[in-house]
Write an enzyme that holds these catalytic residues in place. Structure first.
Site, PDB file in Angstrom:
ATOM      1  N   HIS A  73       0.819  -1.205   0.000  1.00 50.91           N
ATOM      2  CA  HIS A  73       0.000   0.000   0.000  1.00 50.91           C
ATOM      3  C   HIS A  73       0.858   1.263   0.000  1.00 50.91           C
ATOM      4  CE1 HIS A  73      -3.314   2.578   2.120  1.00 50.91           C
ATOM      5  NE2 HIS A  73      -3.154   2.920   0.853  1.00 50.91           N
ATOM      6  N   HIS A 112       1.735   4.987  -2.825  1.00 45.38           N
ATOM      7  CA  HIS A 112       1.907   6.361  -2.351  1.00 45.38           C
ATOM      8  C   HIS A 112       3.328   6.890  -2.556  1.00 45.38           C
ATOM      9  CE1 HIS A 112      -1.935   7.031  -0.074  1.00 45.38           C
ATOM     10  NE2 HIS A 112      -1.969   5.702  -0.164  1.00 45.38           N
ATOM     11  N   HIS A 134      -3.684   0.856  -6.535  1.00 51.48           N
ATOM     12  CA  HIS A 134      -4.058   1.455  -5.249  1.00 51.48           C
ATOM     13  C   HIS A 134      -5.466   1.065  -4.834  1.00 51.48           C
ATOM     14  CE1 HIS A 134      -5.543   4.688  -2.546  1.00 51.48           C
ATOM     15  NE2 HIS A 134      -4.390   4.419  -1.953  1.00 51.48           N
ATOM     16  N   ASN A 144      -6.359  -0.799  -1.289  1.00 54.87           N
ATOM     17  CA  ASN A 144      -6.833   0.164  -0.301  1.00 54.87           C
ATOM     18  C   ASN A 144      -8.311   0.024   0.041  1.00 54.87           C
ATOM     19  OD1 ASN A 144      -6.378   2.774   1.299  1.00 54.87           O
ATOM     20  ND2 ASN A 144      -8.107   3.322  -0.010  1.00 54.87           N
TER      21      ASN A 144
END
Length: 857
Positions: free
Chosen positions: A514, A519, A704, A708
């Site tokens: 993640h 990110h 993502h 997520n």
């Protein structure tokens, strides 16, 4: 509208002449034949903020006429924002201004505008539209904060929704294009102020806070072989007092950590984010306060008590000492709101999907294996290529053939290996060097290897778990092997072993799958794009929707989640070395392996197949993440290829694009500068560019989304995906083993995190799993006028149609009873990669579906 070069109406011309006769200033030169360009400016407002009104003025730059004295487009006179009309649209307060520009007849076509904010407050400029006398309309999607000019010292420049390669830029805009890029790069010095629109790089040197004591010291990540890391956006705060290499942190946690204005949340999103945070924190606080008022132990005493988190309302007020705890985790501006909300609107956590149909499904071995293919971390499992498994240093696993030979559904061990039916979830090598640091302060973690067998129905059956600890002799590991069982003590021990594997998976999921691989990896690409690709560059335009709000999200993470003493350190078993561990895994990261087809090939979950659009064929059909992911990958790649073909006719056109070459060099040498020798694409061909852009868009959107937005559905119930263990599995003959035998369920619960840690973790993932209502999803655009290029519109429309076909495939797969991994014992349909193209209304909340364009939460 009249023909170009003629006033739009006789009345407009008379109005101009009347103003001139009265001695009033008009926005034109001494031309005897002025023309009118009409405009519409839309501004978003936060609650309580006033609109800028006439304190803001706008001037136009011509796209077709050059001013010889400046070598830029001709500049119009000023038009002020007056008589705005305010209203509400889709939950957002907006003010719309109708403006007029009086320009000389040969001004030409506008190609940019500058806006000067002389108001005392910033405002969020959503969009602008210009209508010129030949009935042409020019659109600007601005979506940026405009700060007072007494702060910025310069006016704010915007370009329209038109794309040009550098060598195709109109002469009137060339210098504006160059100057804009130079201003965005800054000079790399000074502390950034809120209004600075500057993009620069820095190390992750702001996670620790040594001025608060040695327990808050953290290594600087990035810039060294010891701790390599992607770069973040530079804030330029001064160094801390106790460590000149660590950037100082604000005395109190804040939500307004610096990011450039174009990267900041819109007023609507910021408000919604704050409300979601308050709601989730109240969910966390109420049961915590209740447990204290009843003088319960620090652990949940039964599974029924844990279920009360989701099944009953509470009305206890927050205890004073609990608010003291929150001061270290929550900004002051939220603390009062949280306390008030906890009294006014006591509520419960929403019910996680894993509990909705079957409260006991999480204990099932089939569900345990299914979640490795369709859960929140489905990109780690791999095919076992040699037995026994061994470490990078050559150490062999303790699992023997005889341990699993009788659990292969009638196959011999050799047959199972030869038929590629043995898989492994391997969390051994990455954890083993860190376990001595991790296992203190009551944390009890192993490094695990889990072997699974692929059954005829494509479900994965776990057949052995190895849990390892470093030996005190530092020569041999201390390994324990657990085998599946359905009855008695062995069955209870097997459940404990699965819990420790799930803890390993939680840490890897949150820190690597993640945070690191979405990110952190993407942020340097954003910075390089802003610094090296003009907003007029087609690739900047292509990527921009996939960067929305990511830098602000990451800045909040550094302030609240991944910092020393932050929420992840309090809830993950990796504690204070969490980010150090993610640095160690970055050592093995490669950008090209972010490509889904290459990732699947590397893990042995797919085979090369030139007949397939993606170039690969899944090893078995019932791999939900792989099957849906490859369809999404193909759709993205087709769109990227179609888009690029409109601007790049051959490989030379990529090589000669100076902005693209500077962009790619900066990503490799600076943004990901700790990996200069990595296998990067060369960026010498159209194929290179397409592969890079497809991988980047896949990472920011679908990857993502896959890791997520299903978090709450699976990990919202902590026993299914615990983040920490407080006990090792007891050895026979010990007092703990006797305690375990007396009540295996109670021992299991005591092994899990304490009540405070567990409910805090649930509150965190409740926020992370929520879609924000202003998200724009894959295949959608934020406005109807997002480009003036009709060819692009047609290609993008086809992209949307392709995504709708993917949706149909996903629905069909979820209806196919032969595909057991699409639902599993928990009866959760796999929709984490369902694009959700038809849902064009409000999309907020915990939905477990939909692919936002960007990493925006």
């Amino acid at each position: 509208m009249e023909h170009r070069g003629v006033c739009s109406s006789l009345q407009d011309c008379l109005n101009v002449l009347s103003k001139l006769a009265a001695g009033h200033e008009v926005q034109t030169s001494n031309s005897s034949n002025p023309c009118i360009i009409r405009g519409k400016i839309i501004i978003q407002q936060s609650h309580g903020e006033s609109a800028p009104g006439k304190s803001a003025s706008i001037q136009l730059y011509s796209r077709t006429q050059v001013d010889p004295s400046t070598r830029k487009g001709k500049l119009s006179g000023k038009a002020h924002l007056k008589n705005g009309k305010s209203g509400w649209y889709d939950g957002t307060r907006i003010t719309t201004y109708e403006i007029k520009f009086f320009v000389e007849a040969d001004f030409g076509i506008p190609g940019a505008f500058v806006i000067k904010n002389q108001h005392k407050h910033k405002f969020f400029l959503q969009s602008a539209t210009l209508e010129i006398p030949d009935a042409q309309t020019i659109h600007f999607d601005c979506n940026s904060w405009v700060y007072p000019v007494d702060k910025t010292k310069i006016d704010r420049l915007f370009f329209p929704n038109t794309s040009y390669l550098p060598n195709k830029t109109p002469n009137a805009l060339v210098k504006l294009r160059e100057e804009e890029l130079i201003s965005l790069r800054g000079d790399g010095t000074g502390e950034r102020e809120e209004w600075d629109r500057i993009y620069d790089y820095d190390f992750y040197n702001d996670l620790g806070n040594p001025d608060k004591g040695s327990q808050h010291e953290r290594p600087v990540l990035g810039g060294s072989k010891t701790y390599p890391y992607p770069r973040r956006g530079r804030t330029g705060r001064p160094p801390s007092h106790n460590d000149p290499l660590t950037e100082s942190r604000p005395e109190k946690i804040k939500l307004d950590i610096y990011v450039p204005p174009d990267e900041r949340f819109s007023p609507k999103k910021l408000s919604e984010f704050i409300e979601n945070t308050i709601q989730a924190t109240v969910h966390f606080l109420i049961p915590e306060a209740k447990s204290l008022s009843q003088e319960n132990t620090s652990h949940f005493e039964s599974f029924d008590e844990m279920l009360n988190l989701f099944t009953s309302k509470r009305n206890q007020v927050v205890e004073g000492w609990l608010k003291e705890k929150l001061k270290t985790m929550v900004p002051d501006e939220l603390l009062k709101k949280i306390t008030r909300a906890s009294k006014e609107n006591p509520t419960k956590f929403p019910l996680p999907q894993v509990l909705a149909e079957n409260e006991l499904a999480w204990k099932d071995d089939e569900e345990f294996g299914r979640q490795m293919l369709a859960g929140i971390n489905p990109g780690v499992i791999k095919r076992l290529k040699e037995f026994p498994p061994k470490s990078a240093n050559g150490d062999m696993s303790s699992i023997k053939e005889s341990d699993i030979a009788n659990n292969l559904d009638g196959l011999t061990f050799s047959q199972a290996m030869n038929q590629w039916r043995i898989f492994i979830l391997d969390y051994h090598d990455y954890l083993m060097p860190f376990l001595n640091k991790i296992n203190k302060n009551g944390v009890c973690a192993y490094a695990s290897r889990t072997l699974l067998f692929l059954r005829n129905d494509a479900s994965l059956k776990p057949v052995a778990i190895e849990l390892s600890l470093p030996s005190s002799s530092s020569i041999e590991e201390n390994n324990r092997v657990f085998l599946p069982s359905t009855e008695g003590t062995e069955a209870a021990l097997w459940q404990l072993a699965k819990a420790h594997v799930a803890v390993n998976d939680s840490g890897y999921h949150q820190l690597i799958s993640h945070w690191l691989k979405t990110h952190a990896i993407v942020e340097p690409f954003i910075i390089a794009t802003r610094r090296q690709l003009s907003v007029m560059h087609p690739i900047h335009w292509l990527l921009n929707p996939h960067f929305k709000d990511t830098m602000h999200t990451n800045a909040l993470a550094r302030s609240l989640l991944i910092n020393s003493g932050g929420i992840l350190e309090k809830t993950l078993f990796t504690g204070e070395i969490s980010m150090e561990l993610s640095s160690a895994l970055y050592n093995h990261w490669r950008f090209d392996e972010q490509s889904l087809p290459k990732d699947l090939l590397k893990r042995g979950l797919a085979l090369t197949d030139s007949e397939k659009p993606s170039g690969v064929q899944l090893l078995f059909e019932d791999y939900p993440y792989g099957a849906d992911g490859l369809d999404i990958w193909d759709a993205i790649k087709t769109w990227v290829k179609d888009f690029c073909s409109l601007f790049y006719t051959n490989d030379d056109s990529v090589n000669s694009d100076n902005e693209i070459q500077a962009w790619w060099s900066e990503i490799k040498e600076v943004g990901h500068g700790d990996k200069p020798n990595e296998t990067w694409y060369q960026m010498t061909t159209c194929s290179d560019l397409i592969e890079v852009l497809t991988t980047l868009i896949w990472t920011a959107s679908a990857l993502h989304a896959a890791v997520n937005f299903g978090q709450y559905g699976y990990a919202g119930y902590p026993p299914n995906h615990p983040t920490m263990c407080r006990k090792f599995i007891p050895e026979e003959g010990t007092q703990e083993f006797a305690e375990f035998l007396r009540d295996p369920d109670k021992f299991y619960l005591k092994m899990l995190p304490e009540r405070f840690e567990m409910t805090l973790s649930v509150a965190l993932i409740e926020v992370l799993s929520r879609h924000i209502s202003d998200e724009v999803y894959l295949g959608q655009q934020p406005s109807l006028e997002w480009t003036d290029n009709e060819q692009i519109r047609e290609k993008f429309k086809q992209f949307g149609e392709n995504l709708k076909e993917v949706e149909k495939k996903i629905v069909e797969r979820n209806r196919d009873p032969k595909l057991k991994n699409r639902w599993g014992p928990a009866k959760i349909p796999y929709k984490l990669l369902y694009p959700d193209t038809s849902n064009v209304g409000f999309r907020g909340g915990i939905t477990g579906r939909g692919i936002p364009n960007s990493i925006s939460i």
